[in-house]
Design a protein around this motif. Structure first.
Motif, PDB file in Angstrom:
ATOM      1  N   PHE A 184       1.046  -1.508   0.137  1.00  0.00           N
ATOM      2  CA  PHE A 184       0.039   0.506   0.063  1.00  0.00           C
ATOM      3  C   PHE A 184       0.693   1.318  -0.123  1.00  0.00           C
ATOM      4  O   PHE A 184       1.888   0.756   0.311  1.00  0.00           O
ATOM      5  CB  PHE A 184      -1.204  -0.056   1.712  1.00  0.00           C
ATOM      6  CG  PHE A 184      -2.307  -0.753   0.852  1.00  0.00           C
ATOM      7  CD1 PHE A 184      -2.418  -0.962  -0.309  1.00  0.00           C
ATOM      8  CD2 PHE A 184      -2.981  -0.827   1.959  1.00  0.00           C
ATOM      9  CE1 PHE A 184      -3.913  -1.542  -0.390  1.00  0.00           C
ATOM     10  CE2 PHE A 184      -4.157  -1.472   1.698  1.00  0.00           C
ATOM     11  CZ  PHE A 184      -4.965  -1.806   0.526  1.00  0.00           C
ATOM     12  N   GLY A 185       0.942   2.194  -0.983  1.00  0.00           N
ATOM     13  CA  GLY A 185       1.105   3.431  -1.269  1.00  0.00           C
ATOM     14  C   GLY A 185       3.018   3.582  -1.740  1.00  0.00           C
ATOM     15  O   GLY A 185       3.591   4.124  -2.165  1.00  0.00           O
ATOM     16  N   ARG A 186       3.049   2.180  -1.405  1.00  0.00           N
ATOM     17  CA  ARG A 186       4.860   2.299  -2.190  1.00  0.00           C
ATOM     18  C   ARG A 186       4.475   2.397  -3.734  1.00  0.00           C
ATOM     19  O   ARG A 186       3.674   1.176  -5.045  1.00  0.00           O
ATOM     20  CB  ARG A 186       4.587  -0.033  -2.305  1.00  0.00           C
ATOM     21  CG  ARG A 186       4.927   0.191  -1.004  1.00  0.00           C
ATOM     22  CD  ARG A 186       6.730   0.468  -0.217  1.00  0.00           C
ATOM     23  NE  ARG A 186       7.761   0.049  -1.084  1.00  0.00           N
ATOM     24  CZ  ARG A 186       8.088  -1.179  -0.085  1.00  0.00           C
ATOM     25  NH1 ARG A 186       7.391  -1.747   0.076  1.00  0.00           N
ATOM     26  NH2 ARG A 186       8.988  -1.705  -0.867  1.00  0.00           N
ATOM     27  N   GLU A 187       4.695   3.340  -4.520  1.00  0.00           N
ATOM     28  CA  GLU A 187       5.245   2.774  -5.809  1.00  0.00           C
ATOM     29  C   GLU A 187       6.745   2.331  -6.751  1.00  0.00           C
ATOM     30  O   GLU A 187       6.819   2.350  -8.322  1.00  0.00           O
ATOM     31  CB  GLU A 187       5.359   4.631  -6.680  1.00  0.00           C
ATOM     32  CG  GLU A 187       4.268   5.461  -6.208  1.00  0.00           C
ATOM     33  CD  GLU A 187       3.541   4.980  -6.690  1.00  0.00           C
ATOM     34  OE1 GLU A 187       3.195   4.489  -7.253  1.00  0.00           O
ATOM     35  OE2 GLU A 187       1.582   4.912  -6.421  1.00  0.00           O
ATOM     36  N   SER A 188       7.725   1.397  -6.300  1.00  0.00           N
ATOM     37  CA  SER A 188       8.632   0.802  -6.302  1.00  0.00           C
ATOM     38  C   SER A 188       8.482   0.346  -5.305  1.00  0.00           C
ATOM     39  O   SER A 188       8.773  -0.094  -4.133  1.00  0.00           O
ATOM     40  CB  SER A 188       9.476   1.850  -6.782  1.00  0.00           C
ATOM     41  OG  SER A 188      10.112   2.418  -5.578  1.00  0.00           O
ATOM     42  N   LEU A 189       9.842  -0.926  -5.792  1.00  0.00           N
ATOM     43  CA  LEU A 189       9.740  -2.513  -5.113  1.00  0.00           C
ATOM     44  C   LEU A 189      11.615  -2.538  -5.541  1.00  0.00           C
ATOM     45  O   LEU A 189      11.632  -2.552  -6.619  1.00  0.00           O
ATOM     46  CB  LEU A 189       8.738  -3.159  -4.957  1.00  0.00           C
ATOM     47  CG  LEU A 189      10.291  -5.132  -4.200  1.00  0.00           C
ATOM     48  CD1 LEU A 189      10.126  -4.001  -3.108  1.00  0.00           C
ATOM     49  CD2 LEU A 189       8.807  -5.895  -5.024  1.00  0.00           C
ATOM     50  N   THR A 190      12.157  -2.612  -4.318  1.00  0.00           N
ATOM     51  CA  THR A 190      13.200  -2.985  -5.228  1.00  0.00           C
ATOM     52  C   THR A 190      14.289  -4.353  -4.536  1.00  0.00           C
ATOM     53  O   THR A 190      14.230  -4.400  -3.285  1.00  0.00           O
ATOM     54  CB  THR A 190      13.867  -2.238  -4.616  1.00  0.00           C
ATOM     55  OG1 THR A 190      14.498  -0.775  -5.452  1.00  0.00           O
ATOM     56  CG2 THR A 190      16.307  -2.595  -5.464  1.00  0.00           C
ATOM     57  N   LEU A 191      13.907  -5.754  -5.565  1.00  0.00           N
ATOM     58  CA  LEU A 191      14.998  -6.073  -4.928  1.00  0.00           C
ATOM     59  C   LEU A 191      15.872  -7.119  -5.425  1.00  0.00           C
ATOM     60  O   LEU A 191      16.887  -6.409  -5.875  1.00  0.00           O
ATOM     61  CB  LEU A 191      14.035  -7.840  -5.034  1.00  0.00           C
ATOM     62  CG  LEU A 191      12.768  -7.245  -4.853  1.00  0.00           C
ATOM     63  CD1 LEU A 191      11.659  -8.361  -6.229  1.00  0.00           C
ATOM     64  CD2 LEU A 191      11.990  -8.463  -3.607  1.00  0.00           C
ATOM     65  N   TYR A 192      16.644  -7.661  -4.249  1.00  0.00           N
ATOM     66  CA  TYR A 192      18.311  -8.469  -4.812  1.00  0.00           C
ATOM     67  C   TYR A 192      18.395  -9.723  -5.225  1.00  0.00           C
ATOM     68  O   TYR A 192      17.094 -10.863  -4.689  1.00  0.00           O
ATOM     69  CB  TYR A 192      19.121  -7.762  -3.601  1.00  0.00           C
ATOM     70  CG  TYR A 192      18.994  -6.966  -3.230  1.00  0.00           C
ATOM     71  CD1 TYR A 192      20.174  -5.567  -4.055  1.00  0.00           C
ATOM     72  CD2 TYR A 192      18.017  -5.820  -2.376  1.00  0.00           C
ATOM     73  CE1 TYR A 192      19.927  -4.273  -3.570  1.00  0.00           C
ATOM     74  CE2 TYR A 192      17.762  -4.448  -2.113  1.00  0.00           C
ATOM     75  CZ  TYR A 192      19.437  -3.415  -2.416  1.00  0.00           C
ATOM     76  OH  TYR A 192      19.016  -2.648  -2.341  1.00  0.00           O
ATOM     77  N   GLU A 193      19.202 -10.751  -5.603  1.00  0.00           N
ATOM     78  CA  GLU A 193      19.272 -11.432  -6.441  1.00  0.00           C
ATOM     79  C   GLU A 193      19.259 -12.543  -4.971  1.00  0.00           C
ATOM     80  O   GLU A 193      19.362 -12.676  -3.474  1.00  0.00           O
ATOM     81  CB  GLU A 193      21.720 -12.426  -7.131  1.00  0.00           C
ATOM     82  CG  GLU A 193      21.223 -12.902  -7.337  1.00  0.00           C
ATOM     83  CD  GLU A 193      22.404 -13.188  -8.096  1.00  0.00           C
ATOM     84  OE1 GLU A 193      22.588 -13.992  -8.978  1.00  0.00           O
ATOM     85  OE2 GLU A 193      23.025 -12.444  -8.231  1.00  0.00           O
ATOM     86  N   GLY A 194      18.694 -13.878  -4.712  1.00  0.00           N
ATOM     87  CA  GLY A 194      17.877 -15.136  -4.158  1.00  0.00           C
ATOM     88  C   GLY A 194      16.595 -14.280  -3.648  1.00  0.00           C
ATOM     89  O   GLY A 194      16.398 -15.250  -1.943  1.00  0.00           O
TER      90      GLY A 194
END
Length: 814
Positions: free
Chosen positions: A644-654
């Motif tokens: 909710f309210g998030r415009e972006s998501l950053t993920l990393y390997e694994g």
């Protein structure tokens, strides 16, 4: 003089053998007892500490059970002192092992013991050695039934009005089990049982199923020492999303692998370990297959055994089941077969193509049930092999609601087409192309609703219809050879799934707990069934019960049932709640609910309607909510959401294994993916980031060094933007921009454009997108495509990225 502990933890009683005087001394601190003991030593009186464990009865109404209080030891040398016994929580003497088996989406007419032509030899065998209940009821949907089963409370009391994926903010519908309702597993565990759950656990709030937790409502924190299964409403049986306790496990990519076999084997292994290491400790096993819920996945060896068994069609087979039910005595001989829904066509009116396809769907469903019952039989046999069957209380419940009609009039090649409103998934000619591989890994199938009605014989309706026994009556067998001496008998007392938990407590000799883990408990709302074991003709002790699901609602009271069909399983509501038409049945005399008496007895109907409203207020049923697909959107539903309210998501390997509610929602909008990768000195292969799988999803991936973006629309069409050159050696930025065409319109298409280091390298037009859900259990992640794969250009092993992924950022665009 002897010191004994009283019930008050801060009080001691002194028994003076010389004067028979009893005095109570408040122990205000550790100093007081030391002074007291010192005084006794000085006076020359011998002190004997009589331990509370020996003198006081264990209080099992407050859990965890409190350890006894022991006075401080004043002896200096351990050689001169006697140690008190180590406190251990033990189950009551002769408490039985308990096994609860709960099948999924199988109605009353779905077992051999209740007249079916479907194969359930293990259920039937247990019915011959135990008791078969022919008036046992569930809630009309899976999550609510399961929560009611393991708590002994009504599903709205447990905040489980519907399935967890469509939870709302209204009390009774939040999907979050309250702290004042402990499960039977937690009660047994805190009373000395080993506990384990296998298979479907569809009771955890969807926004809590992530590596971030909270884990409060996961199986391990609601009473189960061991858990092996899946947390969604269904799973791909060939490639399931499995958790072992709190951790995702990758099941083998083996053509012979099937989750039904896997979960049975895991449960057998655990019981053997438990009995080998702690043979005096009883166990509780909750064995809940995902079968026979869609997808109907089963090996061909089982399907071959069903060839031709359903060619006569659902009308003839429904009638045959009905006649067999009367012959077996599981329904009264004067029962009438209730009419089937008007929307279900007569088999005789179907085309040859339809008959061929629908018969195949039933063959696969029957095969799936056959396999499920066989694997369940392996579990029961293993208990017998360990010599524990006689002292094991088994509940084998053949369905958590009626058989599912969610396949609609024609069935589905891919069940996700139903949730996304895609008609091609139910096109006859299209589905016939998959005739030979129906039930295999390349399909995600469901069967036509006509079969659901047949397997819910002798009733009219199916799963979701809480206002008819076709949606709520399920066959159940109870077996406990050491206690239940009757064999092969029928019990016709009226009972409900909330009655299982109090029955287990009575069988184990345990009280209903008042406090669990510091929280005062809401009283159990069910009624024990144990009285039926020795008194077959005893009157029913469960006299009133409400039912409600998606606005379909009803109430049972002392032999009468009033209810209203608000919404069919395959259609939207046709009326407002105030316009619904109620029906009335005297079910004490009309087993199948075949004769509506609402016009003859309007006074009784009015009283039952008022009773329903009273129960609805009491158990948090109101307000009624008939929304379905739209509630999959957390914004519309009003439930919490990680994004909710998030415009972006950053993920990393694994970072992988993220279910749909853990991931940013890219449906019905424009979005962008930016990945920072390092290919090293040779071309990379594999998935950078992906969501979903074979039956719907998308992937940003690399093949022989060349970047690609694939959008898989429900397994029906793959749109691919493929670059023409390999990624440069070393570091590079790979971007995919999706421009959505639909504005506010859900499920529209768009244009996917692929970039490498900000240079456009490919573009593709995506004609349609999935507006509702990609999958019930397929996950998202970086560096691998788990479960089934989005693209056919790689398999699961080949999806592992061979280069290095620094990070991936997904950003929503206006």
């Amino acid at each position: 003089m002897k010191i004994r502990q009283q019930t008050h933890p801060n009080a001691l009683a002194l028994d003076d053998d010389r004067t028979d005087v009893v005095r109570t001394v408040d122990v205000l601190s550790g100093v007081n007892i030391i002074v007291l003991v010192a005084m006794l030593f000085v006076s020359g009186v011998t002190t004997t500490v009589v331990m509370a464990q020996e003198k006081a009865q264990v209080d099992r109404t407050e859990l965890p059970i409190k350890a006894p209080w022991y006075p401080p030891i004043t002896t200096l040398d351990a050689r001169d002192a006697k140690a008190p016994p180590v406190f251990e929580v033990k189950a009551p003497k002769d408490a039985p092992n308990v096994v609860v088996i709960l099948l999924d989406d199988l109605g009353f007419g779905g077992t051999g013991a209740t007249g079916s032509i479907l194969p359930t030899p293990q259920f039937d065998k247990l019915a011959k050695s135990g008791l078969l209940y022919n008036q046992f009821h569930t809630t009309a949907l899976c999550s609510p039934t399961r929560q009611a089963l393991i708590t002994g409370r009504n599903h709205h009391s447990c905040n489980q009005a519907k399935i967890t994926e469509v939870a709302t903010a209204f009390p009774g519908a939040t999907g979050m089990l309250p702290n004042d309702i402990a499960t039977i597993a937690e009660t047994l565990r805190l009373n000395g049982y080993s506990t384990a759950a296998y298979g479907k656990h569809h009771e955890t709030a969807v926004w809590e199923i992530s590596p971030s937790g909270p884990f409060t409502r996961w199986p391990n924190f609601t009473g189960f020492d061991e858990f092996y299964g899946f947390l969604g409403g269904e799973t791909n049986q060939w490639s399931p999303a499995v958790y072992h306790n709190l951790n995702r496990v990758e099941t083998p990519e083996d053509p012979d692998y099937h989750f039904m076999n896997d979960m049975a084997t895991k449960s057998i292994e655990w019981m053997r370990f438990q009995q080998a290491l702690t043979p005096d400790k009883p166990f509780f096993v909750y064995f809940a297959p995902g079968a026979v819920h869609a997808p109907h996945h089963v090996p061909k060896s089982y399907i071959q055994k069903q060839r031709g068994n359903f060619d006569q069609g659902w009308d003839v087979i429904r009638e045959r089941i009905f006649e067999q039910q009367k012959k077996l005595g599981v329904i009264p001989k004067d029962t009438k077969l209730a009419k089937k829904p008007d929307d279900i066509k007569d088999w005789a009116d179907l085309s040859a193509k339809e008959k061929k396809l629908y018969a195949r769907q039933a063959e696969v469903f029957a095969a799936f049930l056959d396999m499920t019952d066989h694997e369940t039989g392996r579990v029961i046999q293993s208990i017998e092999d360990m010599g524990e069957l006689d002292n094991t209380l088994i509940f084998y419940i053949a369905g958590d609601n009626g058989t599912s009609a969610e396949g609609g009039m024609s069935g589905l090649y891919n069940e996700m087409t139903y949730f996304n409103g895609e008609p091609q998934g139910s096109d006859i000619d299209f589905m016939l192309k998959h005739y030979d591989d129906w039930g295999g890994p390349s399909t995600y199938p469901h069967m036509a609703a006509g079969w659901a009605v047949a397997f819910d014989s002798p009733f009219t309706w199916t799963k979701q219809v809480a206002s008819n026994y076709g949606g709520t009556r399920n066959a159940m067998v109870v077996s406990w050879p050491d206690r239940i001496k009757a064999k092969g008998e029928i019990r016709n007392q009226w009972h409900h799934v909330i009655d299982v938990a109090p029955t287990i407590l009575e069988a184990a000799g345990l009280p209903e707990p008042r406090i669990v883990n510091g929280t005062p408990q809401r009283p159990i709302e069910g009624t024990s069934m144990a009285y039926t074991w020795e008194y077959p003709n005893a009157p029913s002790q469960h006299s009133i019960q409400y039912f409600e699901m998606f606005g379909n609602r009803g109430i049972y009271f002392d032999g009468w049932f009033a209810g209203t069909l608000h919404m069919k399983p395959w259609a939207n509501p046709e009326t407002r709640f105030t316009e619904d038409t109620w029906e009335l049945y005297h079910v004490a005399e009309d087993f199948s609910m075949s004769t509506d008496l609402s016009r003859q007895h309007p006074d009784i109907l009015a009283k039952l309607q008022q009773a329903f409203l009273a129960e609805a207020v009491k158990y948090k049923v109101l307000p009624l909510d008939d929304r379905r697909q739209e509630l999959f959107n957390p914004k519309l539903a009003g439930r919490p959401d990680l994004m909710f309210g998030r415009e972006s998501l950053t993920l990393y390997e694994g970072m992988n294994g993220l279910l749909e509610n853990d991931f940013i929602n890219i449906k019905n909008t424009s979005f962008e993916i930016v990945a920072e990768v390092d290919s090293g000195d040779k071309p990379a292969n594999g998935v950078i980031v992906a969501q979903g799988g074979r039956f719907g999803g998308w992937a940003l991936h690399v093949k022989d060094g060349v970047p690609r973006y694939t959008y898989n629309y429900l397994g029906l069409k793959h749109s691919v933007a493929a670059g023409t050159a390999k990624l440069p050696t070393g570091k590079a930025a790979v971007k995919m921009n999706f421009a959505y065409d639909g504005g506010e319109k859900p499920g529209a298409g768009g244009t996917a454009t692929l970039y490498v280091n900000d240079k456009s390298v490919a573009t593709v037009k995506v004609p349609k997108t999935e507006f509702s859900v990609f999958s019930a259990d397929e996950s998202a992640g970086v560096g691998i495509d788990m479960e089934t794969t989005v693209s056919e250009e790689y398999d699961r092993e080949g999806s592992k990225y061979t280069g290095k992924i620094e990070k991936v950022t997904i950003t929503l665009k206006d």
